[in-house]
Design a protein around this motif. Sequence first.
Motif, short mmCIF file in Angstrom:
data_model
loop_
_atom_site.label_atom_id
_atom_site.label_comp_id
_atom_site.label_asym_id
_atom_site.label_seq_id
_atom_site.Cartn_x
_atom_site.Cartn_y
_atom_site.Cartn_z
N ARG A 22 4.47 8.91 8.28
CA ARG A 22 4.79 9.56 9.29
C ARG A 22 4.02 8.63 10.55
NH1 ARG A 22 4.48 14.76 7.26
NH2 ARG A 22 7.33 14.09 8.04
N GLN A 23 2.72 8.05 10.63
CA GLN A 23 2.71 7.54 11.57
C GLN A 23 2.92 6.28 11.94
OE1 GLN A 23 -2.30 7.75 11.85
NE2 GLN A 23 -2.49 9.14 10.12
N TYR A 24 2.81 5.32 11.12
CA TYR A 24 3.93 4.13 11.20
C TYR A 24 5.41 4.92 12.24
CZ TYR A 24 6.77 0.21 10.65
OH TYR A 24 7.24 -1.42 10.36
N GLY A 28 4.69 4.36 17.97
CA GLY A 28 4.56 3.85 18.64
C GLY A 28 5.17 4.44 20.19
N ALA A 29 4.47 6.14 20.00
CA ALA A 29 4.82 6.97 21.08
C ALA A 29 3.91 6.10 22.29
CB ALA A 29 4.63 8.21 20.95
N ASP A 30 3.18 5.34 22.70
CA ASP A 30 2.55 5.14 22.91
C ASP A 30 2.18 3.38 23.39
OD1 ASP A 30 1.14 4.29 21.13
OD2 ASP A 30 -0.66 5.24 21.64
N GLY A 31 3.78 3.15 22.81
CA GLY A 31 3.96 1.06 22.69
C GLY A 31 2.61 1.11 22.17
N GLN A 32 1.76 1.60 21.06
CA GLN A 32 1.17 0.38 20.27
C GLN A 32 1.26 0.90 18.78
OE1 GLN A 32 -2.97 1.59 21.98
NE2 GLN A 32 -2.26 -0.44 22.31
N LEU A 33 1.68 -0.43 18.11
CA LEU A 33 2.16 -0.55 16.76
C LEU A 33 0.34 -0.25 16.04
CD1 LEU A 33 3.48 -1.03 14.46
CD2 LEU A 33 3.35 -3.51 15.03
N ARG A 34 0.53 0.69 14.70
CA ARG A 34 0.01 0.76 14.31
C ARG A 34 -0.12 0.59 13.02
NH1 ARG A 34 -0.58 4.29 18.61
NH2 ARG A 34 -2.49 4.43 19.38
N ILE A 35 -1.37 0.33 11.94
CA ILE A 35 -0.57 -0.76 10.50
C ILE A 35 -2.10 0.45 9.43
CG2 ILE A 35 -0.69 -2.08 9.04
CD1 ILE A 35 1.94 -2.77 11.47
N ALA A 36 -1.50 0.84 8.69
CA ALA A 36 -2.65 1.46 7.66
C ALA A 36 -4.12 0.27 7.30
CB ALA A 36 -2.08 1.68 6.49
N PHE A 37 -4.69 0.43 7.35
CA PHE A 37 -6.18 -0.30 6.73
C PHE A 37 -7.39 0.52 6.16
CE2 PHE A 37 -10.19 -1.63 8.18
CZ PHE A 37 -9.90 -2.91 8.67
N CYS A 38 -7.45 -0.15 4.97
CA CYS A 38 -8.32 0.29 4.23
C CYS A 38 -9.95 -0.23 5.22
CB CYS A 38 -8.42 -0.30 2.89
SG CYS A 38 -9.56 -0.14 1.77
N ALA A 39 -10.71 1.19 5.15
CA ALA A 39 -12.30 0.47 6.04
C ALA A 39 -13.15 -0.12 5.17
CB ALA A 39 -12.86 1.16 6.68
N ALA A 40 -12.97 0.22 3.50
CA ALA A 40 -13.46 -0.68 2.54
C ALA A 40 -13.81 -1.90 2.23
CB ALA A 40 -12.99 0.22 1.10
N CYS A 41 -12.14 -2.45 1.81
CA CYS A 41 -11.60 -3.68 1.79
C CYS A 41 -11.50 -4.24 3.08
CB CYS A 41 -10.09 -3.73 1.23
SG CYS A 41 -10.06 -2.72 -0.55
N ALA A 42 -11.85 -3.97 4.62
CA ALA A 42 -11.76 -4.55 5.23
C ALA A 42 -10.43 -5.25 5.85
CB ALA A 42 -12.79 -5.66 5.68
N ARG A 62 -4.67 1.86 12.57
CA ARG A 62 -5.49 1.32 13.47
C ARG A 62 -4.44 0.63 14.44
NH1 ARG A 62 -11.28 -0.84 11.31
NH2 ARG A 62 -11.88 0.73 10.47
N VAL A 63 -4.80 0.38 15.83
CA VAL A 63 -3.57 0.38 16.47
C VAL A 63 -4.20 -1.70 16.13
CG1 VAL A 63 -3.51 -1.27 18.69
CG2 VAL A 63 -3.47 1.52 18.32
N VAL A 64 -2.95 -2.43 15.83
CA VAL A 64 -2.85 -4.04 16.02
C VAL A 64 -2.24 -4.53 17.60
CG1 VAL A 64 -2.79 -3.57 13.34
CG2 VAL A 64 -0.66 -3.58 14.67
N SER A 65 -2.42 -6.14 17.31
CA SER A 65 -1.74 -6.54 18.72
C SER A 65 -0.17 -6.44 18.86
CB SER A 65 -2.18 -7.66 18.94
OG SER A 65 -1.81 -8.21 17.73
N GLY A 66 0.39 -6.41 17.84
CA GLY A 66 1.96 -5.83 18.26
C GLY A 66 2.72 -7.62 18.53
#
Length: 145
Positions: A22-24, A28-42, A62-66
Amino acid sequence: MTQTPISGIPPRILPEIDDTARQYWTAGADGQLRIAFCAACARHVHPPRPRCPDCAGILEFRVVSGDATLFTYTVAYQQFNPSVPTPFVIALVELAEQPGLRLVTNIVDCDPEALVCGMALRVRFEEQRRGDTTVFVPVFAPPLT
Ligand SMILES: [Zn+2]
Protein backbone atom coordinates in the motif's frame (compact mmCIF):
# COMPACT_ATOMS: atom_id res chain seq x y z
CA MET A 1 -11.91 -3.95 -10.03
CA THR A 2 -12.83 -1.03 -12.26
CA GLN A 3 -10.60 1.99 -12.00
CA THR A 4 -12.01 5.46 -12.53
CA PRO A 5 -9.69 7.75 -14.43
CA ILE A 6 -9.01 11.21 -13.00
CA SER A 7 -8.18 14.20 -15.18
CA GLY A 8 -8.65 12.22 -18.37
CA ILE A 9 -5.76 9.86 -17.67
CA PRO A 10 -6.50 6.35 -18.96
CA PRO A 11 -6.60 3.70 -16.24
CA ARG A 12 -3.54 1.63 -15.43
CA ILE A 13 -3.96 -2.05 -14.76
CA LEU A 14 -2.66 -2.50 -11.22
CA PRO A 15 -2.02 -5.54 -9.06
CA GLU A 16 -4.06 -6.12 -5.92
CA ILE A 17 -2.97 -3.54 -3.36
CA ASP A 18 -2.42 -5.30 -0.05
CA ASP A 19 -1.00 -3.96 3.22
CA THR A 20 2.55 -4.80 2.16
CA ALA A 21 2.42 -2.76 -1.04
CA ARG A 22 0.00 0.00 0.00
CA GLN A 23 2.72 2.52 0.84
CA TYR A 24 4.36 1.98 -2.54
CA TRP A 25 1.13 2.79 -4.39
CA THR A 26 -0.02 5.69 -2.19
CA ALA A 27 3.25 7.38 -1.18
CA GLY A 28 3.41 9.48 -4.35
CA ALA A 29 0.74 11.83 -2.97
CA ASP A 30 3.52 14.29 -2.18
CA GLY A 31 5.34 13.65 -5.46
CA GLN A 32 8.04 11.45 -3.97
CA LEU A 33 8.77 7.83 -4.79
CA ARG A 34 9.21 5.57 -1.78
CA ILE A 35 10.82 2.14 -1.93
CA ALA A 36 11.08 -0.48 0.81
CA PHE A 37 14.45 -0.40 2.60
CA CYS A 38 16.14 -2.83 4.99
CA ALA A 39 18.22 -0.91 7.52
CA ALA A 40 20.10 -4.06 8.61
CA CYS A 41 21.26 -4.81 5.05
CA ALA A 42 21.42 -1.12 4.06
CA ARG A 43 19.66 -1.84 0.79
CA HIS A 44 16.38 -1.26 -0.97
CA VAL A 45 14.02 -4.14 -1.73
CA HIS A 46 11.50 -4.17 -4.55
CA PRO A 47 8.78 -5.32 -5.08
CA PRO A 48 7.50 -4.69 -1.56
CA ARG A 49 7.24 -7.71 0.71
CA PRO A 50 6.57 -8.25 4.41
CA ARG A 51 10.21 -8.90 5.35
CA CYS A 52 13.69 -8.52 3.89
CA PRO A 53 14.39 -11.53 1.65
CA ASP A 54 18.01 -11.70 2.87
CA CYS A 55 17.83 -11.19 6.64
CA ALA A 56 14.07 -11.30 7.38
CA GLY A 57 14.42 -7.81 8.88
CA ILE A 58 11.62 -5.28 9.01
CA LEU A 59 11.33 -3.09 5.93
CA GLU A 60 10.52 0.61 5.97
CA PHE A 61 9.70 2.85 3.04
CA ARG A 62 12.27 5.52 2.24
CA VAL A 63 12.17 8.36 -0.24
CA VAL A 64 14.35 7.84 -3.32
CA SER A 65 15.41 10.41 -5.91
CA GLY A 66 13.02 9.29 -8.64
CA ASP A 67 15.93 9.18 -11.10
CA ALA A 68 16.26 6.03 -13.15
CA THR A 69 17.58 4.59 -16.38
CA LEU A 70 15.72 2.48 -18.92
CA PHE A 71 16.85 -1.12 -18.49
CA THR A 72 14.58 -2.71 -21.09
CA TYR A 73 11.11 -2.24 -22.56
CA THR A 74 8.47 -3.43 -24.97
CA VAL A 75 5.85 -1.50 -26.91
CA ALA A 76 2.32 -2.91 -26.74
CA TYR A 77 0.24 -2.35 -29.87
CA GLN A 78 -2.41 -5.03 -29.31
CA GLN A 79 -5.38 -3.64 -27.38
CA PHE A 80 -6.33 -6.51 -25.09
CA ASN A 81 -8.22 -4.25 -22.67
CA PRO A 82 -10.70 -1.87 -24.34
CA SER A 83 -10.15 0.82 -21.67
CA VAL A 84 -6.38 1.00 -22.19
CA PRO A 85 -5.35 2.93 -25.31
CA THR A 86 -2.44 1.68 -27.40
CA PRO A 87 0.38 1.91 -28.08
CA PHE A 88 1.85 1.98 -24.58
CA VAL A 89 5.29 1.17 -23.25
CA ILE A 90 5.92 -1.46 -20.59
CA ALA A 91 9.36 -0.99 -19.13
CA LEU A 92 11.81 -2.24 -16.58
CA VAL A 93 13.66 0.75 -15.14
CA GLU A 94 16.64 0.73 -12.79
CA LEU A 95 16.54 3.26 -9.97
CA ALA A 96 19.63 5.39 -9.39
CA GLU A 97 19.94 4.38 -5.73
CA GLN A 98 21.18 0.83 -6.18
CA PRO A 99 22.43 -1.43 -9.00
CA GLY A 100 19.77 -4.00 -9.84
CA LEU A 101 16.97 -2.08 -8.09
CA ARG A 102 14.45 -2.34 -10.90
CA LEU A 103 10.73 -1.85 -11.17
CA VAL A 104 8.12 -2.56 -13.80
CA THR A 105 6.38 0.58 -14.99
CA ASN A 106 5.08 2.46 -18.00
CA ILE A 107 6.96 5.12 -19.95
CA VAL A 108 4.86 8.19 -20.76
CA ASP A 109 5.30 11.37 -22.82
CA CYS A 110 7.92 9.79 -25.05
CA ASP A 111 7.69 8.56 -28.62
CA PRO A 112 8.35 4.80 -28.41
CA GLU A 113 10.73 5.21 -31.37
CA ALA A 114 12.87 7.53 -29.24
CA LEU A 115 13.42 5.00 -26.45
CA VAL A 116 16.99 3.79 -25.94
CA CYS A 117 18.11 1.37 -23.24
CA GLY A 118 20.20 3.26 -20.71
CA MET A 119 18.46 6.61 -21.28
CA ALA A 120 17.72 8.82 -18.28
CA LEU A 121 14.20 8.80 -16.87
CA ARG A 122 12.43 10.50 -14.02
CA VAL A 123 9.39 9.41 -12.02
CA ARG A 124 6.04 11.11 -12.15
CA PHE A 125 2.72 10.02 -10.72
CA GLU A 126 -0.73 9.39 -12.11
CA GLU A 127 -3.48 9.82 -9.52
CA GLN A 128 -6.19 7.20 -9.84
CA ARG A 129 -8.97 5.76 -7.72
CA ARG A 130 -8.98 2.10 -6.84
CA GLY A 131 -11.97 1.23 -4.70
CA ASP A 132 -11.73 3.41 -1.60
CA THR A 133 -8.04 4.11 -2.13
CA THR A 134 -6.43 6.91 -4.10
CA VAL A 135 -3.29 5.54 -5.69
CA PHE A 136 -0.40 7.43 -7.24
CA VAL A 137 0.91 5.19 -9.98
CA PRO A 138 4.64 5.69 -10.54
CA VAL A 139 5.35 6.08 -14.26
CA PHE A 140 8.52 7.36 -15.89
CA ALA A 141 9.36 9.88 -18.59
CA PRO A 142 12.49 11.56 -19.94
CA PRO A 143 13.53 14.42 -17.63
CA LEU A 144 12.04 17.77 -18.70
CA THR A 145 15.35 19.60 -18.45
ZN1 LIG B 1 17.88 -7.27 5.27
